[in-house]
Design a protein around this motif. Structure first.
Motif, PDB file in Angstrom:
ATOM      1  N   PHE A  32     -16.468 -19.131  15.974  1.00  0.00           N
ATOM      2  CA  PHE A  32     -17.432 -18.361  16.747  1.00  0.00           C
ATOM      3  C   PHE A  32     -16.705 -17.723  17.914  1.00  0.00           C
ATOM      4  O   PHE A  32     -16.072 -18.407  18.717  1.00  0.00           O
ATOM      5  CB  PHE A  32     -18.566 -19.255  17.269  1.00  0.00           C
ATOM      6  CG  PHE A  32     -19.392 -19.844  16.159  1.00  0.00           C
ATOM      7  CD1 PHE A  32     -20.428 -19.122  15.605  1.00  0.00           C
ATOM      8  CD2 PHE A  32     -19.104 -21.101  15.657  1.00  0.00           C
ATOM      9  CE1 PHE A  32     -21.195 -19.657  14.577  1.00  0.00           C
ATOM     10  CE2 PHE A  32     -19.863 -21.643  14.632  1.00  0.00           C
ATOM     11  CZ  PHE A  32     -20.906 -20.923  14.089  1.00  0.00           C
ATOM     12  N   ASP A  33     -16.756 -16.412  18.007  1.00  0.00           N
ATOM     13  CA  ASP A  33     -16.208 -15.669  19.138  1.00  0.00           C
ATOM     14  C   ASP A  33     -17.386 -15.227  19.988  1.00  0.00           C
ATOM     15  O   ASP A  33     -18.362 -14.687  19.465  1.00  0.00           O
ATOM     16  CB  ASP A  33     -15.423 -14.446  18.659  1.00  0.00           C
ATOM     17  CG  ASP A  33     -14.222 -14.837  17.801  1.00  0.00           C
ATOM     18  OD1 ASP A  33     -13.551 -15.822  18.129  1.00  0.00           O
ATOM     19  OD2 ASP A  33     -13.977 -14.147  16.800  1.00  0.00           O
ATOM     20  N   TYR A  34     -17.323 -15.487  21.289  1.00  0.00           N
ATOM     21  CA  TYR A  34     -18.432 -15.129  22.154  1.00  0.00           C
ATOM     22  C   TYR A  34     -17.942 -14.857  23.572  1.00  0.00           C
ATOM     23  O   TYR A  34     -16.796 -15.162  23.908  1.00  0.00           O
ATOM     24  CB  TYR A  34     -19.494 -16.235  22.157  1.00  0.00           C
ATOM     25  CG  TYR A  34     -19.005 -17.564  22.687  1.00  0.00           C
ATOM     26  CD1 TYR A  34     -19.232 -17.934  24.004  1.00  0.00           C
ATOM     27  CD2 TYR A  34     -18.315 -18.454  21.870  1.00  0.00           C
ATOM     28  CE1 TYR A  34     -18.788 -19.146  24.502  1.00  0.00           C
ATOM     29  CE2 TYR A  34     -17.861 -19.661  22.346  1.00  0.00           C
ATOM     30  CZ  TYR A  34     -18.104 -20.017  23.659  1.00  0.00           C
ATOM     31  OH  TYR A  34     -17.649 -21.214  24.146  1.00  0.00           O
ATOM     32  N   GLN A  36     -19.009 -15.320  27.736  1.00  0.00           N
ATOM     33  CA  GLN A  36     -19.865 -16.039  28.670  1.00  0.00           C
ATOM     34  C   GLN A  36     -19.334 -15.796  30.071  1.00  0.00           C
ATOM     35  O   GLN A  36     -18.140 -15.999  30.313  1.00  0.00           O
ATOM     36  CB  GLN A  36     -19.870 -17.534  28.337  1.00  0.00           C
ATOM     37  CG  GLN A  36     -20.768 -18.364  29.211  1.00  0.00           C
ATOM     38  CD  GLN A  36     -20.808 -19.813  28.747  1.00  0.00           C
ATOM     39  OE1 GLN A  36     -20.505 -20.123  27.611  1.00  0.00           O
ATOM     40  NE2 GLN A  36     -21.178 -20.685  29.643  1.00  0.00           N
ATOM     41  N   ALA A  37     -20.202 -15.339  30.955  1.00  0.00           N
ATOM     42  CA  ALA A  37     -19.818 -15.045  32.340  1.00  0.00           C
ATOM     43  C   ALA A  37     -18.610 -14.105  32.390  1.00  0.00           C
ATOM     44  O   ALA A  37     -17.706 -14.281  33.200  1.00  0.00           O
ATOM     45  CB  ALA A  37     -19.544 -16.333  33.111  1.00  0.00           C
ATOM     46  N   GLY A  38     -18.578 -13.123  31.475  1.00  0.00           N
ATOM     47  CA  GLY A  38     -17.519 -12.127  31.475  1.00  0.00           C
ATOM     48  C   GLY A  38     -16.202 -12.564  30.855  1.00  0.00           C
ATOM     49  O   GLY A  38     -15.248 -11.793  30.820  1.00  0.00           O
ATOM     50  N   ARG A  39     -16.120 -13.785  30.362  1.00  0.00           N
ATOM     51  CA  ARG A  39     -14.882 -14.275  29.734  1.00  0.00           C
ATOM     52  C   ARG A  39     -15.082 -14.434  28.236  1.00  0.00           C
ATOM     53  O   ARG A  39     -16.165 -14.804  27.785  1.00  0.00           O
ATOM     54  CB  ARG A  39     -14.474 -15.621  30.339  1.00  0.00           C
ATOM     55  CG  ARG A  39     -14.139 -15.503  31.827  1.00  0.00           C
ATOM     56  CD  ARG A  39     -13.590 -16.784  32.380  1.00  0.00           C
ATOM     57  NE  ARG A  39     -12.336 -17.098  31.698  1.00  0.00           N
ATOM     58  CZ  ARG A  39     -11.658 -18.225  31.895  1.00  0.00           C
ATOM     59  NH1 ARG A  39     -12.109 -19.126  32.733  1.00  0.00           N
ATOM     60  NH2 ARG A  39     -10.531 -18.448  31.256  1.00  0.00           N
ATOM     61  N   ALA A  40     -14.024 -14.149  27.471  1.00  0.00           N
ATOM     62  CA  ALA A  40     -14.081 -14.268  26.012  1.00  0.00           C
ATOM     63  C   ALA A  40     -13.637 -15.663  25.591  1.00  0.00           C
ATOM     64  O   ALA A  40     -12.674 -16.216  26.145  1.00  0.00           O
ATOM     65  CB  ALA A  40     -13.185 -13.222  25.363  1.00  0.00           C
ATOM     66  N   TYR A  41     -14.350 -16.235  24.641  1.00  0.00           N
ATOM     67  CA  TYR A  41     -14.034 -17.563  24.115  1.00  0.00           C
ATOM     68  C   TYR A  41     -14.044 -17.520  22.594  1.00  0.00           C
ATOM     69  O   TYR A  41     -14.697 -16.679  21.988  1.00  0.00           O
ATOM     70  CB  TYR A  41     -15.073 -18.594  24.568  1.00  0.00           C
ATOM     71  CG  TYR A  41     -15.109 -18.818  26.051  1.00  0.00           C
ATOM     72  CD1 TYR A  41     -14.298 -19.775  26.637  1.00  0.00           C
ATOM     73  CD2 TYR A  41     -15.953 -18.073  26.863  1.00  0.00           C
ATOM     74  CE1 TYR A  41     -14.328 -19.999  28.009  1.00  0.00           C
ATOM     75  CE2 TYR A  41     -15.988 -18.285  28.228  1.00  0.00           C
ATOM     76  CZ  TYR A  41     -15.188 -19.238  28.794  1.00  0.00           C
ATOM     77  OH  TYR A  41     -15.218 -19.442  30.146  1.00  0.00           O
ATOM     78  N   SER A  42     -13.342 -18.453  21.980  1.00  0.00           N
ATOM     79  CA  SER A  42     -13.343 -18.621  20.535  1.00  0.00           C
ATOM     80  C   SER A  42     -13.350 -20.118  20.255  1.00  0.00           C
ATOM     81  O   SER A  42     -12.535 -20.857  20.813  1.00  0.00           O
ATOM     82  CB  SER A  42     -12.114 -17.967  19.911  1.00  0.00           C
ATOM     83  OG  SER A  42     -12.149 -18.115  18.514  1.00  0.00           O
ATOM     84  N   ARG A  43     -14.275 -20.564  19.440  1.00  0.00           N
ATOM     85  CA  ARG A  43     -14.373 -21.974  19.093  1.00  0.00           C
ATOM     86  C   ARG A  43     -14.401 -22.118  17.583  1.00  0.00           C
ATOM     87  O   ARG A  43     -15.122 -21.404  16.891  1.00  0.00           O
ATOM     88  CB  ARG A  43     -15.651 -22.602  19.659  1.00  0.00           C
ATOM     89  CG  ARG A  43     -15.719 -22.613  21.160  1.00  0.00           C
ATOM     90  CD  ARG A  43     -14.762 -23.654  21.727  1.00  0.00           C
ATOM     91  NE  ARG A  43     -14.869 -23.727  23.156  1.00  0.00           N
ATOM     92  CZ  ARG A  43     -14.003 -23.166  24.000  1.00  0.00           C
ATOM     93  NH1 ARG A  43     -12.992 -22.477  23.534  1.00  0.00           N
ATOM     94  NH2 ARG A  43     -14.140 -23.295  25.299  1.00  0.00           N
ATOM     95  N   THR A  44     -13.643 -23.073  17.067  1.00  0.00           N
ATOM     96  CA  THR A  44     -13.657 -23.386  15.647  1.00  0.00           C
ATOM     97  C   THR A  44     -14.324 -24.741  15.486  1.00  0.00           C
ATOM     98  O   THR A  44     -13.953 -25.699  16.154  1.00  0.00           O
ATOM     99  CB  THR A  44     -12.235 -23.411  15.065  1.00  0.00           C
ATOM    100  OG1 THR A  44     -11.633 -22.134  15.276  1.00  0.00           O
ATOM    101  CG2 THR A  44     -12.259 -23.710  13.575  1.00  0.00           C
ATOM    102  N   MET A  45     -15.339 -24.789  14.627  1.00  0.00           N
ATOM    103  CA  MET A  45     -16.082 -26.028  14.418  1.00  0.00           C
ATOM    104  C   MET A  45     -16.123 -26.384  12.948  1.00  0.00           C
ATOM    105  O   MET A  45     -16.095 -25.503  12.089  1.00  0.00           O
ATOM    106  CB  MET A  45     -17.511 -25.865  14.939  1.00  0.00           C
ATOM    107  CG  MET A  45     -17.589 -25.636  16.420  1.00  0.00           C
ATOM    108  SD  MET A  45     -19.283 -25.599  16.994  1.00  0.00           S
ATOM    109  CE  MET A  45     -19.678 -23.892  16.676  1.00  0.00           C
ATOM    110  N   ASP A  46     -16.190 -27.673  12.690  1.00  0.00           N
ATOM    111  CA  ASP A  46     -16.346 -28.152  11.324  1.00  0.00           C
ATOM    112  C   ASP A  46     -17.751 -27.800  10.865  1.00  0.00           C
ATOM    113  O   ASP A  46     -18.735 -28.132  11.518  1.00  0.00           O
ATOM    114  CB  ASP A  46     -16.134 -29.655  11.282  1.00  0.00           C
ATOM    115  CG  ASP A  46     -16.177 -30.215   9.885  1.00  0.00           C
ATOM    116  OD1 ASP A  46     -16.162 -29.429   8.920  1.00  0.00           O
ATOM    117  OD2 ASP A  46     -16.221 -31.439   9.742  1.00  0.00           O
TER     118      ASP A  46
END
Length: 55
Positions: A32-34, A36-46
């Motif tokens: 999931f790329d998203y 939040q508060a102007g910063r980019a994040y990427s999280r990989t989940m099972d």
């Protein structure tokens, strides 16, 4: 929505994908790329996603 580490949530994500060849099996691991508060994040989940072809 904030979900504490180790907790679960009743929120589910819905995504629409364009799949060119027919899927052969379910997909494993979701990224999931998203922003939040102007910063980019990427999280990989099972996860496991069953891919089907629309009729």
């Amino acid at each position: 929505m904030k979900v504490e580490a180790g907790e679960s949530s009743d929120i589910f994500y819905l995504a629409e994908l364009k799949i060119t060849p027919p899927p052969k099996e379910s997909a494993r691991w979701c990224r999931f790329d998203y922003r939040q508060a102007g910063r980019a994040y990427s999280r990989t989940m099972d996860c496991e996603v069953e891919l089907t072809v629309a009729r």
